[in-house]
Write an enzyme that holds these catalytic residues in place. Structure first.
Site, PDB file in Angstrom:
ATOM      1  N   PRO A  11      -1.578  -0.959   3.726  1.00  0.00           N
ATOM      2  CA  PRO A  11      -1.582   0.189   4.896  1.00  0.00           C
ATOM      3  C   PRO A  11      -2.581   1.949   4.967  1.00  0.00           C
ATOM      4  CG  PRO A  11       0.068   0.333   3.433  1.00  0.00           C
ATOM      5  CD  PRO A  11      -0.935  -0.936   3.285  1.00  0.00           C
ATOM      6  N   ASN A  12      -2.756   2.315   6.073  1.00  0.00           N
ATOM      7  CA  ASN A  12      -3.892   3.378   5.859  1.00  0.00           C
ATOM      8  C   ASN A  12      -5.194   3.632   5.665  1.00  0.00           C
ATOM      9  OD1 ASN A  12      -1.160   4.798   7.007  1.00  0.00           O
ATOM     10  ND2 ASN A  12      -0.361   5.019   4.891  1.00  0.00           N
ATOM     11  N   ARG A  19      -9.098   9.779   6.596  1.00  0.00           N
ATOM     12  CA  ARG A  19      -8.154  10.570   6.012  1.00  0.00           C
ATOM     13  C   ARG A  19      -8.437  11.313   4.835  1.00  0.00           C
ATOM     14  NH1 ARG A  19      -5.257   5.465   2.751  1.00  0.00           N
ATOM     15  NH2 ARG A  19      -3.494   6.342   1.531  1.00  0.00           N
ATOM     16  N   TYR A  24     -11.109   9.628  -1.049  1.00  0.00           N
ATOM     17  CA  TYR A  24     -11.154   8.606  -0.184  1.00  0.00           C
ATOM     18  C   TYR A  24     -12.765   8.534  -0.108  1.00  0.00           C
ATOM     19  CZ  TYR A  24      -6.308   7.621  -1.169  1.00  0.00           C
ATOM     20  OH  TYR A  24      -5.120   7.705  -1.317  1.00  0.00           O
ATOM     21  N   ASN A  75      -6.990  -5.065  -2.233  1.00  0.00           N
ATOM     22  CA  ASN A  75      -6.322  -2.643  -1.624  1.00  0.00           C
ATOM     23  C   ASN A  75      -5.081  -2.795  -1.456  1.00  0.00           C
ATOM     24  OD1 ASN A  75      -6.036  -0.651  -2.191  1.00  0.00           O
ATOM     25  ND2 ASN A  75      -8.706   0.406  -1.771  1.00  0.00           N
ATOM     26  N   ALA A  78      -0.676   1.486  -0.582  1.00  0.00           N
ATOM     27  CA  ALA A  78       0.654   1.792  -1.070  1.00  0.00           C
ATOM     28  C   ALA A  78       1.269   0.868  -1.849  1.00  0.00           C
ATOM     29  CB  ALA A  78       1.535   3.043  -0.476  1.00  0.00           C
ATOM     30  N   HIS A  81       2.231   0.400  -5.416  1.00  0.00           N
ATOM     31  CA  HIS A  81       3.151   0.897  -5.906  1.00  0.00           C
ATOM     32  C   HIS A  81       4.757   0.510  -5.728  1.00  0.00           C
ATOM     33  CE1 HIS A  81      -0.906   2.936  -6.589  1.00  0.00           C
ATOM     34  NE2 HIS A  81      -0.620   3.427  -5.429  1.00  0.00           N
ATOM     35  N   ASP A  88       4.466 -11.103  -5.607  1.00  0.00           N
ATOM     36  CA  ASP A  88       4.776 -12.816  -6.553  1.00  0.00           C
ATOM     37  C   ASP A  88       4.001 -13.691  -5.344  1.00  0.00           C
ATOM     38  OD1 ASP A  88       7.079 -11.987  -7.265  1.00  0.00           O
ATOM     39  OD2 ASP A  88       8.185 -12.893  -6.199  1.00  0.00           O
ATOM     40  N   GLU A  99      -7.886  -6.543  -7.931  1.00  0.00           N
ATOM     41  CA  GLU A  99      -7.396  -5.157  -7.978  1.00  0.00           C
ATOM     42  C   GLU A  99      -8.383  -4.018  -7.332  1.00  0.00           C
ATOM     43  OE1 GLU A  99      -3.182  -4.289  -9.476  1.00  0.00           O
ATOM     44  OE2 GLU A  99      -3.688  -2.379  -9.088  1.00  0.00           O
ATOM     45  N   HIS A 101      -8.896  -0.214  -5.734  1.00  0.00           N
ATOM     46  CA  HIS A 101      -8.641   1.176  -5.040  1.00  0.00           C
ATOM     47  C   HIS A 101      -9.549   2.157  -5.443  1.00  0.00           C
ATOM     48  CE1 HIS A 101      -4.087  -0.176  -5.903  1.00  0.00           C
ATOM     49  NE2 HIS A 101      -4.411  -0.396  -7.180  1.00  0.00           N
ATOM     50  N   LEU A 102     -10.045   2.447  -4.676  1.00  0.00           N
ATOM     51  CA  LEU A 102     -10.963   3.540  -4.326  1.00  0.00           C
ATOM     52  C   LEU A 102     -10.783   4.783  -5.178  1.00  0.00           C
ATOM     53  CD1 LEU A 102     -10.408   3.848   0.090  1.00  0.00           C
ATOM     54  CD2 LEU A 102     -13.194   2.783  -1.685  1.00  0.00           C
ATOM     55  N   SER A 103      -9.865   5.317  -5.256  1.00  0.00           N
ATOM     56  CA  SER A 103      -9.203   6.702  -5.952  1.00  0.00           C
ATOM     57  C   SER A 103      -8.709   6.050  -7.120  1.00  0.00           C
ATOM     58  CB  SER A 103      -8.600   7.777  -5.688  1.00  0.00           C
ATOM     59  OG  SER A 103      -7.440   6.918  -4.779  1.00  0.00           O
ATOM     60  N   ARG A 108      -4.277  10.731 -10.305  1.00  0.00           N
ATOM     61  CA  ARG A 108      -3.143  10.926  -9.425  1.00  0.00           C
ATOM     62  C   ARG A 108      -1.355  11.444  -9.731  1.00  0.00           C
ATOM     63  NH1 ARG A 108      -4.869   7.603  -3.679  1.00  0.00           N
ATOM     64  NH2 ARG A 108      -4.324  10.034  -3.389  1.00  0.00           N
ATOM     65  N   ARG A 112       1.545   6.756  -8.698  1.00  0.00           N
ATOM     66  CA  ARG A 112       0.422   6.027  -7.963  1.00  0.00           C
ATOM     67  C   ARG A 112       0.328   5.441  -9.118  1.00  0.00           C
ATOM     68  NH1 ARG A 112      -1.004   7.198  -3.000  1.00  0.00           N
ATOM     69  NH2 ARG A 112      -0.844   9.448  -2.563  1.00  0.00           N
TER      70      ARG A 112
HETATM   71  C1  DQA Z   1      -5.731   3.310  -3.513  1.00  0.00           C
HETATM   72  C2  DQA Z   1      -4.024   4.559  -3.979  1.00  0.00           C
HETATM   73  C3  DQA Z   1      -3.000   4.077  -3.444  1.00  0.00           C
HETATM   74  O1  DQA Z   1      -2.384   5.349  -3.679  1.00  0.00           O
HETATM   75  C4  DQA Z   1      -2.709   5.017  -1.980  1.00  0.00           C
HETATM   76  O2  DQA Z   1      -1.176   4.401  -1.521  1.00  0.00           O
HETATM   77  C5  DQA Z   1      -3.788   4.278  -1.200  1.00  0.00           C
HETATM   78  C6  DQA Z   1      -5.735   3.901  -1.149  1.00  0.00           C
HETATM   79  C7  DQA Z   1      -7.008   3.551  -3.209  1.00  0.00           C
HETATM   80  O3  DQA Z   1      -7.735   3.088  -2.676  1.00  0.00           O
HETATM   81  O4  DQA Z   1      -7.020   4.533  -3.574  1.00  0.00           O
HETATM   82  O5  DQA Z   1      -3.610   4.135   0.536  1.00  0.00           O
HETATM   83  O6  DQA Z   1      -4.728   2.284  -2.981  1.00  0.00           O
END
Ligand code: DQA
Length: 148
Positions: A11-12, A19, A24, A75, A78, A81, A88, A99, A101-103, A108, A112
């Site tokens: 999501p997002n 954003r 990001y 990725n 959210a 978490h 599963d 896995e 994550h950009l950040s 943070r 997270r």
């Molecule tokens: C994220 C980190 C997550 O905590 C966050 O909710 C995201 C992006 C990242 O790519 O850094 O939406 O997965």
């Protein structure tokens, strides 16, 4: 034909570029997808690149990857978490999974710092921006070559 590597985004992440760019980065998800398509072509790999804001759709795609894919890069944003369902599904897929994550989620907010997905992950890359996806693709390319 060789099976593709599924690259799934939660999501997002469709808002990338707009954003919180200080966290990001300025690249859009379409930019990232294009760079990965180019890299995959160089490596002689096929990718399936998707994004959804819906947990169930992501679960369905992980299951599709388990049937039709060779490996998974995810990725989960959210849902990382919160989603036991995604954990599963990844475990059930039996796929090598990285896995991403950009950040750097560990620099943070405390909420997270825990990932449900990591238990199913072969490896985790965070904090390197979109480069993380590329490194994940390289790692899986090597792994798949070794296991051929
Ligand atoms: C994220 C980190 C997550 O905590 C966050 O909710 C995201 C992006 C990242 O790519 O850094 O939406 O997965």
């Amino acid at each position: 034909m060789a099976k593709p590597i599924y690259i799934l985004n939660g999501p997002n992440l469709d808002l990338l570029g707009k954003r919180e760019p200080e966290i990001y980065g300025a690249q859009s998800l379409a930019d990232i997808a294009q760079a990965l398509e180019d890299k995959a072509r160089e490596l002689g790999l096929e990718i399936v690149f998707r994004q959804s804001n819906h947990e169930g759709e992501l679960v369905d795609w992980v299951r599709e990857a388990g049937e039709k894919g060779a490996a998974l890069i995810i990725n989960a944003a959210a849902y990382t978490h919160s989603s036991v369902a995604l954990l599963d599904a990844i475990l059930a897929s039996g796929l090598p999974c990285i896995e991403v994550h950009l950040s750097n989620i560990y620099r943070r907010e405390a909420f997270r710092h825990h990932s449900y997905i990591s238990k199913a992950a072969t490896g985790v890359i965070c904090g390197l921006g979109s480069k993380g996806y590329e490194l994940a693709l390289l790692a899986l390319a090597e792994r798949l070559k070794e296991n051929r």
